[in-house]
Write a protein that holds these residues in place. Structure first.
Motif, short mmCIF file in Angstrom:
data_model
loop_
_atom_site.label_atom_id
_atom_site.label_comp_id
_atom_site.label_asym_id
_atom_site.label_seq_id
_atom_site.Cartn_x
_atom_site.Cartn_y
_atom_site.Cartn_z
N ALA A 163 -4.27 -18.59 3.56
CA ALA A 163 -5.53 -18.17 3.39
C ALA A 163 -6.06 -17.40 4.46
O ALA A 163 -7.10 -16.27 4.00
N ILE A 164 -5.73 -17.11 5.70
CA ILE A 164 -6.05 -16.15 6.57
C ILE A 164 -5.69 -14.62 6.14
O ILE A 164 -6.13 -13.99 6.21
N ALA A 165 -4.35 -14.81 5.74
CA ALA A 165 -3.41 -13.67 5.43
C ALA A 165 -4.31 -12.96 4.27
O ALA A 165 -4.57 -11.77 4.26
N ALA A 166 -4.74 -13.97 3.28
CA ALA A 166 -5.37 -13.26 2.09
C ALA A 166 -6.63 -12.75 2.44
O ALA A 166 -7.00 -11.62 2.00
N MET A 167 -7.48 -13.14 3.27
CA MET A 167 -8.68 -12.85 3.74
C MET A 167 -8.65 -11.76 4.52
O MET A 167 -9.37 -10.64 4.32
N SER A 168 -7.42 -11.37 5.46
CA SER A 168 -7.40 -10.50 6.17
C SER A 168 -6.98 -9.33 5.27
O SER A 168 -7.58 -7.87 5.60
N MET A 169 -6.29 -9.51 4.42
CA MET A 169 -5.49 -8.30 3.65
C MET A 169 -6.67 -7.82 2.71
O MET A 169 -6.66 -6.61 2.20
N ASP A 170 -7.63 -8.78 2.14
CA ASP A 170 -8.56 -8.38 1.29
C ASP A 170 -9.56 -7.33 1.98
O ASP A 170 -10.03 -6.30 1.49
N LEU A 171 -9.92 -7.75 3.32
CA LEU A 171 -10.75 -6.93 4.11
C LEU A 171 -10.10 -5.63 4.52
O LEU A 171 -10.89 -4.73 4.56
N GLN A 172 -9.04 -5.46 4.73
CA GLN A 172 -8.29 -4.39 4.91
C GLN A 172 -7.92 -3.57 3.64
O GLN A 172 -7.37 -2.43 3.65
N LYS A 173 -7.94 -4.12 2.41
CA LYS A 173 -7.61 -3.61 1.26
C LYS A 173 -6.29 -3.19 1.20
O LYS A 173 -5.71 -2.30 0.73
N SER A 174 -5.30 -4.06 1.54
CA SER A 174 -4.01 -3.89 1.62
C SER A 174 -3.62 -4.30 0.16
O SER A 174 -4.07 -5.13 -0.37
N LYS A 175 -2.54 -3.64 -0.29
CA LYS A 175 -1.73 -4.01 -1.54
C LYS A 175 -0.81 -4.94 -1.14
O LYS A 175 0.36 -4.49 -1.07
N VAL A 176 -1.04 -6.31 -1.16
CA VAL A 176 0.12 -7.25 -0.98
C VAL A 176 -0.23 -8.23 -1.98
O VAL A 176 -1.21 -8.73 -2.30
N ALA A 177 0.88 -8.92 -2.31
CA ALA A 177 0.90 -10.21 -3.13
C ALA A 177 1.39 -11.16 -2.36
O ALA A 177 2.48 -11.01 -1.63
N LEU A 178 0.77 -12.17 -2.49
CA LEU A 178 1.18 -13.52 -1.44
C LEU A 178 1.70 -14.62 -2.30
O LEU A 178 1.02 -14.75 -3.45
N PHE A 179 2.84 -15.29 -1.79
CA PHE A 179 3.32 -16.41 -2.74
C PHE A 179 3.27 -17.61 -1.66
O PHE A 179 4.09 -17.78 -0.71
N HIS A 180 2.44 -18.74 -2.39
CA HIS A 180 2.51 -20.06 -1.49
C HIS A 180 3.65 -20.85 -1.97
O HIS A 180 3.65 -21.43 -3.13
N GLN A 181 4.77 -20.90 -1.19
CA GLN A 181 6.07 -21.60 -1.59
C GLN A 181 6.84 -21.91 -0.10
O GLN A 181 6.73 -21.20 0.89
N ASP A 182 7.84 -22.64 -0.44
CA ASP A 182 8.80 -22.82 0.44
C ASP A 182 9.85 -21.59 0.35
O ASP A 182 10.30 -21.35 -1.05
N ALA A 183 10.09 -20.76 1.34
CA ALA A 183 10.74 -19.41 1.00
C ALA A 183 12.24 -19.74 0.81
O ALA A 183 12.96 -18.89 0.40
N ILE A 184 12.73 -21.03 0.88
CA ILE A 184 13.96 -21.25 0.71
C ILE A 184 14.29 -21.47 -0.86
O ILE A 184 15.31 -21.11 -1.52
N ASP A 185 13.06 -21.58 -1.59
CA ASP A 185 13.07 -21.72 -2.99
C ASP A 185 13.34 -20.28 -3.61
O ASP A 185 13.03 -19.49 -3.12
N PRO A 186 13.70 -20.46 -4.88
CA PRO A 186 13.86 -18.99 -5.62
C PRO A 186 12.71 -17.94 -5.44
O PRO A 186 11.57 -18.59 -5.53
N LEU A 187 12.64 -16.87 -5.02
CA LEU A 187 11.75 -16.10 -4.88
C LEU A 187 11.37 -15.17 -6.45
O LEU A 187 12.47 -14.84 -7.04
N VAL A 188 10.24 -14.90 -6.63
CA VAL A 188 10.03 -14.39 -8.18
C VAL A 188 9.45 -12.70 -7.96
O VAL A 188 9.39 -12.29 -9.19
N MET A 189 9.11 -12.29 -6.72
CA MET A 189 8.83 -10.79 -6.69
C MET A 189 9.73 -9.97 -6.81
O MET A 189 10.91 -10.42 -6.67
#
Length: 336
Positions: A163-189
């Motif tokens: 939630a902090i990351a999303a807020m920060s990136m929106d304020l910075q207008k960064s082009k970032v997609a965030l994924f809420h998951q255990d990073a050990i699980d299969p990645l979809v990006m």
């Protein structure tokens, strides 16, 4: 000028957070997320009469002093970083959830710039994105030399951190997609050109979920930083680069055999650079930067692995001499 703008924005954030903490009875971090959302929506959110009318007026007056279009992304990131540093103190944040220092983020960006050069399209995955400070530091440093907007991806299983990351990136207008998951699980990006991560250190407790990993332990729990390196590198394009913060003794522990065995077929170890000792409380907590390249494409093992120790950032002459050695190594060993 940039420092003055950063401090002015931080003061608005901090005062707003203080009001919301008292009015909503929440932590500093939660109030900071609320403040960011208010700034993004240009509206003070009220629920069940809180904050009250008097404090809504005060918050509105504070927010009116902020014109986000006048700040560049780095000014916003630095102001948020100051607020998050205060949150760490106020909320007693877990060490694994604390931010990667700017100095390390700048080093990471410097290394990536040298390894990748200018490319039409650049995509970066942060396998343990947390609050996003490392990822946005790197993106902000690299973007001026790129012809297209950098695409970032971040993974984390902590919804508060995201939630902090999303807020920060929106304020910075960064082009970032965030994924809420255990990073050990299969990645979809999509597969990326670069993977980074200030990796958490410790054991991954769910043994049954890592059975397909080559870096899993032969007995007992596996090291989570080994698993995350393997996972991040699997998400790279052929010849892609991984730049990770790891324990300095990453290749000296008994469990390192699985990591080395995995690397023998999947990645080239191109560099291992120790970070300055004065960045860490003690030798036990010291970290290094490991530079890996995924096999495939034009990738090949460097004739000489980049080894060394960054001098203190305060020793300008020694630091410049060391980075000149890195420049020379890149020129002699890396084709791109």
């Amino acid at each position: 000028m940039a420092q003055a703008e950063t401090e002015a924005l931080f003061k608005v954030l901090d005062r707003s957070v203080t009001i919301l903490m008292q009015q909503l009875s929440v932590s500093y971090v939660d109030a900071l997320i609320e403040t960011g959302d208010n700034l993004l929506s240009d509206h003070v959110q009220v629920e069940d009469g809180q904050p009250d009318a008097e404090h809504v007026a005060e918050l509105s007056k504070l927010y009116a002093t902020v014109n986000l279009t006048q700040y560049d992304a780095e000014t916003i990131r630095r102001a948020l970083q100051l607020a998050l540093l205060k949150a760490i103190h106020n909320d007693r944040v877990d060490p694994n959830h604390q931010m990667t220092p700017d100095s390390i983020g700048l080093l990471t960006a410097y290394l990536i710039a040298k390894l990748v050069g200018q490319t039409p399209e650049l995509s970066i995955l942060d396998i343990a994105v947390g609050t996003g400070n490392l990822l946005t530091t790197v993106m902000n440093q690299l973007q001026p030399n790129q012809t297209m907007p950098i695409q970032g991806y971040g993974v984390d299983n902590d919804d508060n951190q995201l939630a902090i990351a999303a807020m920060s990136m929106d304020l910075q207008k960064s082009k970032v997609a965030l994924f809420h998951q255990d990073a050990i699980d299969p990645l979809v990006m999509p597969k990326t050109k670069v993977a980074i991560g200030d990796l958490p250190v410790g054991y991954y407790p769910l043994d049954e979920r890592v059975q397909t990993f080559k870096t899993k332990a032969t007995n007992g729990h596996s090291y989570v930083h080994h698993l995350l390196i393997e996972q991040a590198m699997s998400q790279l394009q052929p010849g892609g680069w991984g730049v990770f913060l790891v324990p300095t003794n990453v290749f000296q522990s008994q469990e390192s055999q699985g990591l080395l065995q995995w690397m023998s077929s999947e990645a080239y170890l191109q560099g291992l650079l120790n970070l300055p000792t004065n960045l860490f409380l003690d030798e036990k907590s010291r970290k290094s930067v490991v530079v890996l390249q995924k096999r495939g494409g034009e990738a090949k093992q460097a004739g000489k692995v980049l080894l060394g120790e960054f001098p203190s950032f305060e020793d300008t002459r020694a630091f410049e001499a060391f980075t000149a050695q890195i420049d020379e190594w890149v020129g002699q060993n890396i084709s791109r």
